[in-house]
Design an enzyme around this catalytic site. Structure first.
Site, short mmCIF file in Angstrom:
data_model
loop_
_atom_site.label_atom_id
_atom_site.label_comp_id
_atom_site.label_asym_id
_atom_site.label_seq_id
_atom_site.Cartn_x
_atom_site.Cartn_y
_atom_site.Cartn_z
N ALA A 70 -41.53 -24.60 -67.25
CA ALA A 70 -40.61 -25.01 -68.62
C ALA A 70 -38.94 -24.81 -67.94
O ALA A 70 -39.04 -23.48 -68.25
CB ALA A 70 -41.10 -25.87 -69.23
N GLY A 114 -45.52 -22.88 -68.13
CA GLY A 114 -45.24 -24.83 -67.43
C GLY A 114 -46.78 -24.19 -65.92
O GLY A 114 -47.40 -24.77 -65.05
N GLU A 117 -49.59 -22.98 -66.39
CA GLU A 117 -50.47 -24.69 -66.66
C GLU A 117 -50.81 -25.64 -65.28
O GLU A 117 -52.09 -25.52 -65.21
CB GLU A 117 -49.71 -25.14 -68.43
CG GLU A 117 -50.04 -24.77 -69.44
CD GLU A 117 -49.07 -25.29 -70.05
OE1 GLU A 117 -47.67 -25.12 -69.67
OE2 GLU A 117 -49.20 -25.44 -71.37
N GLU A 137 -44.92 -19.22 -73.94
CA GLU A 137 -43.76 -19.95 -74.75
C GLU A 137 -43.49 -19.62 -76.79
O GLU A 137 -42.60 -19.74 -77.38
CB GLU A 137 -44.16 -21.03 -75.03
CG GLU A 137 -44.36 -22.27 -73.70
CD GLU A 137 -46.01 -21.34 -72.98
OE1 GLU A 137 -46.01 -21.11 -73.41
OE2 GLU A 137 -46.24 -22.41 -72.01
N1 COA Z 1 -35.79 -21.56 -67.81
C1 COA Z 1 -34.70 -21.69 -67.08
N2 COA Z 1 -34.65 -20.90 -66.01
C2 COA Z 1 -34.67 -19.78 -66.14
C3 COA Z 1 -36.46 -19.52 -66.85
C4 COA Z 1 -36.59 -20.58 -66.84
N3 COA Z 1 -38.25 -21.51 -67.52
N4 COA Z 1 -36.55 -18.18 -65.61
C5 COA Z 1 -36.12 -18.10 -65.17
N5 COA Z 1 -34.69 -19.00 -64.98
C6 COA Z 1 -33.44 -18.34 -64.40
C7 COA Z 1 -32.76 -17.69 -65.19
O1 COA Z 1 -32.46 -17.54 -66.70
C8 COA Z 1 -31.81 -16.21 -64.49
O2 COA Z 1 -30.62 -17.96 -64.30
P1 COA Z 1 -29.23 -16.96 -64.01
O3 COA Z 1 -29.26 -15.66 -62.86
O4 COA Z 1 -28.31 -18.34 -63.93
O5 COA Z 1 -28.76 -16.32 -65.36
C9 COA Z 1 -32.71 -16.84 -63.09
O6 COA Z 1 -33.75 -17.81 -63.23
C10 COA Z 1 -33.49 -15.31 -62.65
O7 COA Z 1 -33.77 -15.08 -64.14
P2 COA Z 1 -33.86 -13.41 -64.96
O8 COA Z 1 -34.59 -13.34 -66.18
O9 COA Z 1 -32.51 -13.22 -64.20
O10 COA Z 1 -35.08 -12.78 -63.50
P3 COA Z 1 -35.90 -11.83 -64.43
O11 COA Z 1 -36.22 -10.77 -63.13
O12 COA Z 1 -34.55 -10.06 -65.01
O13 COA Z 1 -36.93 -11.62 -65.09
C11 COA Z 1 -38.42 -13.26 -66.32
C12 COA Z 1 -37.72 -12.96 -64.76
C13 COA Z 1 -39.78 -14.41 -65.86
C14 COA Z 1 -39.43 -12.41 -66.80
C15 COA Z 1 -37.34 -14.42 -67.22
O14 COA Z 1 -36.80 -15.02 -65.46
C16 COA Z 1 -37.73 -15.27 -68.05
O15 COA Z 1 -37.96 -14.35 -69.06
N6 COA Z 1 -37.59 -16.32 -68.36
C17 COA Z 1 -38.70 -17.29 -68.18
C18 COA Z 1 -40.19 -17.68 -68.90
C19 COA Z 1 -40.69 -18.18 -69.59
O16 COA Z 1 -40.15 -18.08 -71.17
N7 COA Z 1 -41.10 -19.72 -69.63
C20 COA Z 1 -41.88 -20.51 -70.02
C21 COA Z 1 -40.55 -21.69 -70.56
S1 COA Z 1 -42.12 -22.47 -71.76
#
Ligand code: COA
Length: 263
Positions: A70, A114, A117, A137
């Protein structure tokens, strides 16, 4: 191949009788926001009534991510009422799960929250060897809210679900296959070709029989075994009302390929 983009955040391509839906927010790793959910529902509604499409493939834009969950930025400051509204029915997870045509998740990278999921709601999961899976989450002070505590245990069991949900850890594609979270894993560069090969094979079957077969298998998640077996028998007998049953049987006996009519 034809390509159109009827919805902003979802791209739709067609290859023969297969529709490929791509979540198109690569700069945000294809995170699911309200717009994506709305556009995905609209795309699925269009496909549902399109007799030219037999199978759906769901994937994410870019090289890095399927769906990273999400959109976390929408959670900031949200009240329970706002969130309840955002989670109103119809929900993509449920629509995907009960969609009348097979849906294959083509998992090309991060498959988190999500995203995991949604993949769990699909009928089949085919992953790149670079894909990463998780239910993170817990790291946000949340729990899965798209079926992760309910569909995931049915796929991978209670213990493995507990491990993913309670730690928030990510696992790789090989491990995801070991625990039954994905059915097939291919080298990243072959993912699309291999997935489409399988999708085209399915899409070449009778659309009517595909629908009944999917409903029968899905029922295994819902009914006790005796009721499920009885329901399967009824659906099996229902197939005897179709022109495609006559055609399939005649084609076998006449040693020729079947020509499905979809009725
Ligand atoms: N929601 C909103 N934005 C997200 C996102 C999410 N679930 N996952 C990634 N992004 C965004 C980041 O904020 C970043 O945006 P920005 O460039 O404007 O700062 C962009 O996508 C790239 O992500 P980044 O974190 O820089 O990539 P990374 O390779 O360093 O890390 C992840 C990848 C997947 C490990 C990391 O993005 C992450 O932990 N995301 C969240 C995953 C999560 O918790 N999902 C469940 C949500 S309920």
């Amino acid at each position: 191949m034809t390509e159109s983009s009827p919805q902003k955040t979802i791209l739709m391509e067609r290859e023969g009788r297969v529709a490929i839906l791509t979540v198109n927010r690569p700069d945000k790793l294809n995170a699911l926001n309200d717009q994506v959910r709305e556009d995905m529902l609209a795309a699925l509604a269009e496909i549902e009534h399109d007799d030219g499409i037999g199978v759906v493939v769901l994937t994410g834009a870019g090289e890095k991510s399927f769906i990273a969950g999400a959109d976390i930025s929408e959670f900031a400051g949200r009240t329970p009422f706002d969130q309840r509204e955002a989670m109103r029915s119809p929900r993509i997870f449920d629509v995907m799960g009960s969609f009348p045509k097979p849906v294959i998740a083509m998992i090309n990278g991060f498959c988190l929250g999500g995203g995991c999921e949604l993949a769990s709601s699909c009928d089949l999961r085919i992953a790149s060897d670079k894909a990463r899976f998780g239910q993170p989450e817990i790291n946000l002070g949340l729990i899965p809210g798209g079926g992760g505590t309910q569909r995931l245990p049915r796929l991978i069991g209670l213990g493995q679900t507990m491990r993913l949900v309670l730690t928030g850890d990510m696992i790789g594609a090989a491990e995801a296959k070991d625990i039954g979270l994905v059915e097939l894993v291919f080298p990243h560069d072959e993912l699309r070709t291999k997935t489409l090969e399988l999708a085209q094979k399915m899409a070449g079957r009778s659309p009517l029989t595909l629908r009944v077969a999917k409903e029968a298998v899905r029922t295994a998640w819902k009914l006790p075994i005796e009721e499920g077996i009885a329901y399967e028998r009824d659906l099996f007998c229902l197939c005897f009302s179709t022109a495609d049953k006559e055609e399939g049987v005649a084609a076998f006996l006449e040693k020729r390929p079947a020509v499905w009519k979809g009725r």
